[in-house]
Design an enzyme around this catalytic site. Structure first.
Site, PDB file in Angstrom:
ATOM      1  N   CYS A   1      -1.209   3.083  -7.718  1.00  0.00           N
ATOM      2  CA  CYS A   1      -2.025   2.644  -6.585  1.00  0.00           C
ATOM      3  C   CYS A   1      -2.090   1.134  -6.657  1.00  0.00           C
ATOM      4  CB  CYS A   1      -3.426   3.242  -6.662  1.00  0.00           C
ATOM      5  SG  CYS A   1      -4.606   2.559  -5.462  1.00  0.00           S
TER       6      CYS A   1
ATOM      7  N   CYS B   1       0.867  -1.180   0.000  1.00  0.00           N
ATOM      8  CA  CYS B   1       0.000   0.000   0.000  1.00  0.00           C
ATOM      9  C   CYS B   1       0.897   1.221   0.000  1.00  0.00           C
ATOM     10  CB  CYS B   1      -0.885  -0.020   1.254  1.00  0.00           C
ATOM     11  SG  CYS B   1      -1.788   1.522   1.558  1.00  0.00           S
TER      12      CYS B   1
END
Length: 255
Positions: free
Chosen positions: A177, A70
């Site tokens: 992302c 992440c």
């Protein structure tokens, strides 16, 4: 050996799936945070406390390696997790694949959330790794949220909008992302032929395996997958089944 992967939502699926393919005997602990998601708009100290606490609980439950697949968790909390867990627990973070993209492409677009696109973090990575390539940021409004919901129609609309804002001379797109690789085929279909996609999931998985091997321990496991939702035992969200990586992990035996 248990490897813990920590993200607010489905962004941990691509790296988890690569680990599953590369080392199917590893036991995976997937920690998501539906009560706190998304992390991007949160105060940095909140994110630090949340991620450090999640990592500590994972180690208490038997994890020997911690992965942060992440970008928000990595840029905000990675060093704090390492300091909290100490040198005996490898902690692997995630960095968008700007460096390999710039090495192969003269013109690069970084697709990311609006917050990441506007961040000094991404600007610093571009300055460090662009290597003379032209780099532009493209904010993909709503794409990560749609992926978390398993709403492929809304995700497709967000992809189309981002593609329309991507300069026509771009030859490489960085998926900035960790959710976005779940829709890589759809993203590629919206871009001109020959545009290369770059994401970090496979590289993060490979680095995790290198860190595991360096421990010199018996890594043999049973190939199980354990799910924690905001610290409580649970199941992968139904939305995970909308993606190949999710289906791969859903097929694994539970712990």
């Amino acid at each position: 050996m248990i490897v813990a992967l920590i993200d607010s939502g489905l962004g941990l699926l691509p790296t988890s799936a690569w680990l599953r393919r590369m080392r199917p005997d590893l036991d995976l602990m997937l920690s998501m945070d539906p009560d706190g998601a998304p992390w991007g708009p949160r105060d940095p100290q909140w994110v630090i406390d949340r991620v450090v606490g999640t990592a500590r609980r994972a180690v208490d439950r038997g994890a020997e390696v911690v992965v942060l697949p992440c970008n928000t968790a990595s840029v905000t909390a990675l060093e704090h997790v390492r300091a909290d867990l100490g040198p005996d627990v490898p902690v692997v973070g995630t960095v968008p694949a700007i460096k390999p993209a710039a090495a192969m492409c003269d013109s690069v677009a970084i697709w990311a959330t609006a917050a990441t696109t506007a961040s000094t973090y991404q600007a610093g990575l571009v300055e460090q790794f662009a290597n003379g390539s032209s780099v532009v940021g493209v904010a993909c409004h709503g794409l990560a949220d749609a992926i978390d919901r398993g709403d492929r129609d809304s995700a497709a609309a967000a992809i189309a909008a981002a593609a329309a804002r991507t300069p026509g001379d771009v030859t490489g797109v960085v998926l900035g992302c960790t959710h976005y690789p779940l829709m890589a085929d759809e993203i590629a279909a919206r871009l001109p032929a020959g545009v290369l996609l770059f994401d970090s999931a496979e590289a993060v998985a490979a680095q995790t395996l290198r860190r595991i091997d360096a421990l010199g321990r018996d890594t043999t496991g049973r190939g199980t997958v354990e799910i924690l939702l905001s610290g409580m035992p649970g199941e992968l969200p139904a939305s995970a089944a909308r993606f190949d990586a999710g289906r791969l992990l859903l097929a694994a035996p539970s712990r």
